[in-house]
Design an enzyme around this catalytic site. Structure first.
Site, PDB file in Angstrom:
ATOM      1  N   ARG A 268      54.188 -38.630  92.554  1.00  0.00           N
ATOM      2  CA  ARG A 268      54.658 -37.341  93.387  1.00  0.00           C
ATOM      3  C   ARG A 268      54.459 -37.529  94.945  1.00  0.00           C
ATOM      4  O   ARG A 268      53.364 -36.890  95.507  1.00  0.00           O
ATOM      5  CB  ARG A 268      54.047 -36.307  92.692  1.00  0.00           C
ATOM      6  CG  ARG A 268      54.153 -36.133  91.254  1.00  0.00           C
ATOM      7  CD  ARG A 268      53.595 -35.014  90.582  1.00  0.00           C
ATOM      8  NE  ARG A 268      54.506 -33.892  90.674  1.00  0.00           N
ATOM      9  CZ  ARG A 268      54.159 -32.719  90.194  1.00  0.00           C
ATOM     10  NH1 ARG A 268      53.586 -32.714  89.316  1.00  0.00           N
ATOM     11  NH2 ARG A 268      55.090 -31.571  90.401  1.00  0.00           N
TER      12      ARG A 268
ATOM     13  N   GLN B 282      58.409 -35.935 102.460  1.00  0.00           N
ATOM     14  CA  GLN B 282      59.167 -34.735 103.041  1.00  0.00           C
ATOM     15  C   GLN B 282      58.472 -33.539 103.682  1.00  0.00           C
ATOM     16  O   GLN B 282      58.946 -33.133 104.590  1.00  0.00           O
ATOM     17  CB  GLN B 282      59.982 -34.348 101.947  1.00  0.00           C
ATOM     18  CG  GLN B 282      61.122 -35.679 101.294  1.00  0.00           C
ATOM     19  CD  GLN B 282      61.820 -36.376 102.840  1.00  0.00           C
ATOM     20  OE1 GLN B 282      62.441 -35.686 103.270  1.00  0.00           O
ATOM     21  NE2 GLN B 282      61.640 -37.558 103.022  1.00  0.00           N
TER      22      GLN B 282
ATOM     23  N   ARG C  17      48.222 -23.763  81.842  1.00  0.00           N
ATOM     24  CA  ARG C  17      48.489 -23.690  83.226  1.00  0.00           C
ATOM     25  C   ARG C  17      50.105 -23.008  83.445  1.00  0.00           C
ATOM     26  O   ARG C  17      50.344 -22.264  84.780  1.00  0.00           O
ATOM     27  CB  ARG C  17      48.893 -25.057  83.804  1.00  0.00           C
ATOM     28  CG  ARG C  17      47.690 -25.786  83.794  1.00  0.00           C
ATOM     29  CD  ARG C  17      47.727 -27.270  84.745  1.00  0.00           C
ATOM     30  NE  ARG C  17      48.617 -26.884  85.663  1.00  0.00           N
ATOM     31  CZ  ARG C  17      49.790 -27.789  85.787  1.00  0.00           C
ATOM     32  NH1 ARG C  17      49.696 -28.794  85.197  1.00  0.00           N
ATOM     33  NH2 ARG C  17      50.694 -27.550  86.797  1.00  0.00           N
TER      34      ARG C  17
ATOM     35  N   LYS D  43      56.249 -18.988  87.039  1.00  0.00           N
ATOM     36  CA  LYS D  43      55.099 -19.612  87.646  1.00  0.00           C
ATOM     37  C   LYS D  43      55.353 -20.314  88.851  1.00  0.00           C
ATOM     38  O   LYS D  43      54.413 -19.998  90.033  1.00  0.00           O
ATOM     39  CB  LYS D  43      54.710 -20.709  86.683  1.00  0.00           C
ATOM     40  CG  LYS D  43      54.030 -21.857  87.274  1.00  0.00           C
ATOM     41  CD  LYS D  43      53.774 -23.197  86.256  1.00  0.00           C
ATOM     42  CE  LYS D  43      53.261 -24.307  86.719  1.00  0.00           C
ATOM     43  NZ  LYS D  43      54.215 -25.330  87.388  1.00  0.00           N
ATOM     44  N   ASN D  44      56.478 -21.000  88.985  1.00  0.00           N
ATOM     45  CA  ASN D  44      56.639 -22.026  90.311  1.00  0.00           C
ATOM     46  C   ASN D  44      57.136 -21.056  91.425  1.00  0.00           C
ATOM     47  O   ASN D  44      56.897 -21.454  92.562  1.00  0.00           O
ATOM     48  CB  ASN D  44      57.770 -22.882  89.841  1.00  0.00           C
ATOM     49  CG  ASN D  44      57.194 -24.024  89.080  1.00  0.00           C
ATOM     50  OD1 ASN D  44      55.725 -24.057  89.012  1.00  0.00           O
ATOM     51  ND2 ASN D  44      57.939 -24.734  88.481  1.00  0.00           N
TER      52      ASN D  44
ATOM     53  N   ASP E 242      62.519 -29.567  84.121  1.00  0.00           N
ATOM     54  CA  ASP E 242      61.255 -28.668  83.512  1.00  0.00           C
ATOM     55  C   ASP E 242      61.810 -28.104  81.993  1.00  0.00           C
ATOM     56  O   ASP E 242      60.964 -27.493  81.364  1.00  0.00           O
ATOM     57  CB  ASP E 242      60.738 -27.576  84.218  1.00  0.00           C
ATOM     58  CG  ASP E 242      60.044 -28.218  85.585  1.00  0.00           C
ATOM     59  OD1 ASP E 242      59.689 -29.388  85.555  1.00  0.00           O
ATOM     60  OD2 ASP E 242      59.847 -27.235  86.329  1.00  0.00           O
TER      61      ASP E 242
ATOM     62  N   CYS F 196      50.709 -32.109  86.808  1.00  0.00           N
ATOM     63  CA  CYS F 196      50.720 -32.993  85.718  1.00  0.00           C
ATOM     64  C   CYS F 196      51.524 -34.237  86.269  1.00  0.00           C
ATOM     65  O   CYS F 196      51.676 -34.447  87.271  1.00  0.00           O
ATOM     66  CB  CYS F 196      52.233 -32.459  85.383  1.00  0.00           C
ATOM     67  SG  CYS F 196      52.050 -30.569  84.168  1.00  0.00           S
TER      68      CYS F 196
END
Ligand code: EPU
Length: 407
Positions: free
Chosen positions: A110, A114, A386, A10-11, A294, A105
């Site tokens: 968050r 940066q 998701r 996913k990421n 995660d 999420c």
């Protein structure tokens, strides 16, 4: 022994899809997980002018020759976190972009400072306010950027913006997750010149154009593989996990062995089995190659059932222990305060109605439900959808009694 095949990450997928905006041409991406974050990413690309053709549910051909707007749809970009990759990609391609503040999420604060710092050091002007981010540049010029915090998102975003910049960009203190390497491999396949991804110094030599005209397959999802590995331990099962890169799973393998499980490593698949009650262990989440945040909730289920008292220290996110309240409804004995949680192991969990508070919390509750006595009802499945393709069918295929009652 049950068998499960791991899907694309996913990421990585949610970064590679926006990265196609840097190409003035056509490319095909395979091994995409069929999950809602991928679908929304494709919708955003379409709204910007990309032509999307699905070859099958896990493969898409994207034509980005006609990107005609620099305003990304705010309702869609606000739905998930990775929409911030549209900024780096569109700054590279069009030197301008407006997006909604990224959603995703609720894991505590968050910040994106940066990312902004990186874009500014490449020559962009970035304005954050009124729920949107606006970034613009006359031109992007390579620079040496030191990351104050190891950030997956900022490392990838700077890599994206620097791909078509003039000259060389160096990212120091870069994140090293497998999906960072995957995004760099994708960009290089399309014509970029990126070196060092996977180490803490990444060097990007800017190129004039990405030609595309190639096919790329997304790396297997290390978090999905870890989720099934921990499911095998929590349920005292025996599972063959196919299509994974076992090297990416070293920190999880080590912890499974520490709690008494057995892991057989075949390079591109793993057998995980655990026939006795797991023993206690302490965990601290860290950037790769440390234990991934995660997988912290899924490991939490194992430790809630372990013999003895375990401690988890969550060093990445402020509020990633919301799932512990749900596990306590199932009979777990967990005390969470701030970034630390103490797990007094219990012999069994019992089914209860529980709420998925975020994506990985949802995965943890499925594992807990499979391991528990009685029936568990899990609500708020949209979080789970998701990030995991067809989750209930895949758990059913390995022996869990699970069904989706309502969409
Ligand atoms: N941070 C800052 N400033 C920034 C960026 C990050 O202070 O500009 C801090 C964060 O607050 C956090 C730490 O740095 O404390 C690490 O954040 P990172 O930027 O690495 O996280 P991310 O890119 O927002 C990605 C994954 C998350 C995963 C984290 C950490 C995506 C889309 N998301 O988030 O995945 O937890 O890296 O590995 O890649 C998930 O898949 O369930 C998930 C939440």
């Amino acid at each position: 022994m049950g068998e499960v095949k791991i899907n694309g990450a996913k990421n990585a997928a949610v970064a590679i899809l926006p990265a196609t905006l840097l190409i003035d041409g056509v490319c095909t991406i395979e091994n995409l997980p069929h999950i809602s974050d991928v679908m929304i990413s494709c919708e955003i690309l379409e709204k910007l002018g990309a032509k999307i053709t699905w070859n099958n549910k896990n493969s898409v051909t994207i034509d980005t020759r006609n990107i005609h707007t620099t305003k990304a749809p705010i309702d869609l970009t606000s739905k998930f976190r990775a929409s911030y990759y549209i900024i780096g990609s569109m700054l590279g391609r069009k030197k301008e972009i407006e997006v909604g503040m990224p959603g995703g999420c609720q894991l505590g604060a968050r910040p994106i400072d940066q990312h902004v710092k990186g874009f500014e050091m490449l020559g962009a002007e970035v304005t954050v306010g009124n729920g949107t981010i606006f970034a613009t540049a006359d031109k992007l010029v390579g620079n040496s950027i030191y990351m104050d915090i190891v950030s997956v998102g900022a490392t990838i975003n700077i890599m994206l913006a620097a791909t078509l910049a003039e000259g060389t960009t160096t990212i120091d203190n870069a994140a090293k997750e497998p999906h960072i390497v995957d995004v760099a491999n994708f960009l290089n396949t399309m014509g970029a010149d990126i070196r060092g991804a996977g180490t803490d110094v990444i060097k990007i030599n800017g190129v004039k154009k990405l030609k595309g005209n190639a096919t790329y397959s997304v790396v297997p999802d290390q978090i999905e593989a870890g989720t099934f590995m921990l499911a095998a331990v929590a349920t005292r099962g025996d599972l063959l996990i196919k299509n994974c890169i076992t090297k990416h799973l070293d920190s999880i393998t080590a912890k499974i062995i520490e709690v008494g499980g057995i892991v057989e490593d075949y390079g591109d698949s793993l057998r995980v089995c655990c026939k006795k009650r797991p023993t206690k262990a302490n965990i601290k989440t860290l950037p790769h190659p440390g234990f991934p945040t995660d997988l912290q909730p899924q490991m939490g289920v194992v430790l809630s059932l372990a013999n003895g008292t375990s401690i988890i220290n969550e060093s990445i996110w402020e509020s990633r222990f919301q799932y512990t309240q749900e596990l306590n409804k199932m009979g777990a004995k967990i005390t969470a305060q701030g970034k630390t949680a103490i797990f007094e192991g219990v012999e069994k969990l019992s089914g209860a109605p529980v709420y998925s508070t975020d994506l990985r919390a949802g995965a943890a509750l499925i594992i807990a439900g499979a391991a528990a006595e009685g029936t568990t009802e899990i609500y708020n499945l949209e979080h789970i959808d998701r990030g995991y393709e067809n989750i209930e069918e895949r758990f059913r295929n390995i022996g869990a009694q699970i069904e989706r009652v309502k969409e």
